[in-house]
Design an enzyme around this catalytic site. Structure first.
Site, PDB file in Angstrom:
ATOM      1  N   HIS A 191       1.068  -1.250  -0.450  1.00 45.30           N
ATOM      2  CA  HIS A 191      -0.011   0.295   0.062  1.00 45.30           C
ATOM      3  C   HIS A 191       0.603   1.027  -0.279  1.00 45.30           C
ATOM      4  CE1 HIS A 191      -3.778   2.856   0.782  1.00 45.30           C
ATOM      5  NE2 HIS A 191      -2.692   3.060   1.658  1.00 45.30           N
ATOM      6  N   GLU A 207      -5.920   8.649  -0.867  1.00 42.96           N
ATOM      7  CA  GLU A 207      -6.680   7.293  -0.409  1.00 42.96           C
ATOM      8  C   GLU A 207      -7.286   7.692  -1.806  1.00 42.96           C
ATOM      9  OE1 GLU A 207      -5.290   4.970   1.343  1.00 42.96           O
ATOM     10  OE2 GLU A 207      -4.583   6.348   3.041  1.00 42.96           O
TER      11      GLU A 207
HETATM   12 FE   FE2 Z   1      -3.105   4.834   2.623  1.00 44.29          FE
END
Ligand code: FE2
Length: 301
Positions: free
Chosen positions: A180, A225
């Protein structure tokens, strides 16, 4: 959202809001970072019942703790199983990203030398980031509370985990991991406008009231995000939650999702649900635009 003040535990910096050239000597001491309740592995994590996995995750997390004593990032000697998880996820993501990711992002990944063949080290990515946009990486052993995390962006520093998700669910992780961070977040910090925008969020987090912090959390969510951008007449993804998840990245471009033009006022007052696929996303016209509207917003704090 929890709201302890991180700046109470770190020194005030000697630079102004418009100084994007934060120097090494401007940084607070990493050993002064006192984070409360850094997230441990949760019971719903795919590796929760795997003692070997937990031991390994704890070991890699301990390297981040060591960083706060020494200020030196330790390279992780990833094993073959971990490298395999990386290869599987990176290859699959690359194929979807070729169609769906922002052009800037695709180039940035190359500029940082991130390859599908092996897990990149924070040391090498941080060194390169510093050259390209004066951003830095600092290892952290898990999710920290919002204000502390965002505040470090004020020093052009991103806190980043180093461990990798569990092999049983290569497509999924309930917590940040090296996939991520390095496939989702890190490449975008090579963009000057995006890096400056991130720094403004950091400045904001350090002085925000609890309500303003909640707004900043929403701004972060719908941009860093899950952000989309209009590029050459096409909508592309630049948000880390999209770029690091095949499910979210494919879903973002289907009729399941409403894609609206970015409106700062609307974004900061729109709640989100992190536990499900995102039904609503916002499209920015450019990274420069995002930087400018955020700067004006933070100046109003
Ligand atoms: Fe993140």
């Amino acid at each position: 959202m929890r709201t302890e003040t991180a700046s109470a535990t770190i020194n005030e910096p000697a630079f102004t809001v418009d100084n994007f050239e934060v120097r090494g000597e401007d940084l607070p001491e990493f050993r002064d970072m006192k984070f409360e309740d850094i997230n441990e592995l949760h019971l719903d994590h795919p590796g929760a019942n795997d003692t070997e996995y937990r031991k390994r995750r704890d070991y890699i997390a301990s390297l981040a703790k060591k960083f706060r004593e020494t200020g030196v990032i330790t390279n992780v000697d990833y094993n073959e199983d971990e490298q395999n998880i990386w290869r599987v996820v990176a290859n699959r993501l690359e194929e979807i990203q070729a169609r769906r990711a922002s052009e800037f992002y695709l180039q940035a990944k190359k500029d940082l030398g991130i390859s599908n063949a092996r897990i990149p080290q924070l040391t090498e990515m941080s060194r390169r980031l510093k050259e390209l946009s004066n951003f830095r990486l600092a290892p952290i052993e898990g999710l920290v509370e919002t204000r502390a995390f965002l505040s470090w962006l004020s020093w052009r520093t991103m806190l980043s985990t180093q461990y990798i998700r569990h092999h049983s669910r290569p497509e999924y992780t309930p917590e940040p991991d090296i996939v991520h961070e390095s496939i989702g977040h890190i490449p975008m910090f090579t963009n000057r406008a995006f890096a400056d925008f991130s720094q403004f969020i950091g400045h904001g987090a350090r002085v925000a009231t609890d309500d303003q912090l909640e707004e900043l959390g929403r701004l972060y969510w719908f941009t860093v995000e899950f952000g989309l951008i209009e590029e050459d007449g096409e909508t592309k993804a630049y948000g880390a939650g999209l770029l690091s998840s095949y499910g979210e990245l494919e879903n973002a471009f289907t009729d399941n999702v409403e894609r609206r033009p970015f409106d700062l006022k609307e974004v900061i007052s729109t709640p989100y649900d992190y536990s499900d696929m995102q039904p609503l996303l916002y499209v920015i016209p450019s990274y420069g635009y995002l930087k400018e509207v955020t700067k004006n917003y933070i100046a109003s704090f």
